[in-house]
Design a protein around this motif. Structure first.
Motif: not given
Length: 347
Positions: A139-141, A205-209, A264-271, A276-283
């Motif tokens: 799921t993405v915006p 809320t912004e959550v990252n992995v 990699l880094e997954l940037e996500m928003i948890k509503t 969970y919405y994936l907003i960006e993948i940093n490689p």
């Protein structure tokens, strides 16, 4: 048996308000069980990592990737001849294409890397995110890449204010009217090129992995965190490790489906309702990597072992409630060091 000293080159020494990952990567390597000599690769002569006492053993200026691939390779070859590099860890999106493209040439020179494939790198670009989401069931915006400023006047529904306008490689700004969006379109396109991406803002809320894939579908390392303090450039200035099984499952699924190779880094928003919405993948390794080290997973060390072809067992445990806070520090140096970088391109 005496351990071999590893000569490791690291980029991303710009430890400023939008920090590069280089300084925390180096700190992680120095904290590891490896015997390392650190060679800092800088693109600008005022990158703080060049001058920080005890951080790098030697620094070299590099030509910007936009200068051209031959100049880039020639400089790397010169540095390799002097330093006998074992591993290079590039930390900027804008340089990754060249490192990936010339991976085989570097290997022939005796330099190891552990990076995503060109296909993996290209398909997760911001302007490809909707297609990426359909392919991997994420799921993405709502978002749209733009190549003309006039497109801002008639964005397709359901895109509406407020939304984020994002640079091709870096930076994102939240806008609430046309004048703001036009201003940032010009700013971002001039700095990073086209396309500029418009992405719907999602409340939550912004959550990252931060994670590391072995290229065969296995997750070697993964640590999630919640952003506690965010700068006007969208950078985490404080964060805390969290327990979030759903977030980790999304991470494992992406790495398994894509056979992701490298960090990699997954940037996500948890509503608020748990979506969970994936907003960006940093490689690449993110700038908050040292939090993962503090939580018990030294991802740069694991990446180096994979780069050298060693077998690495996945690490599943980490400490929750570990927190990081960035701070400013006035570094006092000598003008003679600055002059050496300017004149000779190395220090």
């Amino acid at each position: 048996m005496e351990k071999k000293k590893l000569n490791i080159a690291v980029t991303g020494l710009n430890n400023i308000d939008s920090p590069g990952p280089g300084v925390p990567v180096i700190r992680a390597l120095k904290k590891s069980g490896m015997d390392v000599k650190i060679i800092g690769l800088a693109y600008e002569n005022l990158e703080p990592g060049i001058y920080m006492p005890g951080l790098v053993d030697k620094s070299y200026l590099m030509p910007f990737p936009s200068t051209g691939s031959e100049a880039f390779l020639e400089r790397l070859a010169y540095i390799h001849k002097k330093e006998n590099l074992d591993i290079v860890i590039p930390n900027f999106d804008s340089e990754l294409f060249l490192f990936i493209k010339f991976n085989e040439r570097l290997k022939q020179m005796g330099i190891s890397t552990f990076l995503p494939t060109l296909e993996q790198f290209e398909e997760r670009h911001k302007d490809n995110l909707p297609e990426y989401a359909r392919k991997y069931n994420i799921t993405v915006p709502e978002s749209k890449p733009l190549v003309n400023i006039k497109e801002l006047e008639n964005l397709p529904k359901p895109l509406s204010y407020p939304y984020f306008i994002k640079g091709k490689f870096y930076e994102a700004f939240k806008v609430s009217n046309l004048a703001q969006s036009q201003y940032y379109f010009n700013k971002l396109s001039a700095k990073w090129g086209l396309p500029v991406v418009v992405q719907q803002a999602i409340q939550g809320t912004e959550v990252n992995v931060i994670a590391l894939g072995d290229g065969e579908g296995n997750t070697v390392s993964a640590v999630p965190m919640r952003k506690q303090y965010i700068t006007d450039k969208g950078k985490a200035w404080g964060g805390i490790t969290i327990s979030d099984e759903r977030l980790l499952k999304i991470t494992h699924d992406i790495i398994k489906k894509t056979k992701w190779r490298g960090a990699l880094e997954l940037e996500m928003i948890k509503t608020d309702d748990g979506e969970y919405y994936l907003i960006e993948i940093n490689p690449r390794i993110p700038a908050w990597v040292y939090l993962a080290v503090g939580a018990g997973q030294n991802l740069p060390e694991l990446l180096c072992k994979l780069a050298l072809g060693e077998k690495v067992d996945p690490i599943k445990e980490y400490k929750t409630g570990k927190m990081f806070i960035r701070y400013s520090w006035d570094l006092i140096g000598d003008i003679s060091d600055f002059e050496k970088i300017i004149v000779f391109g190395e220090l």
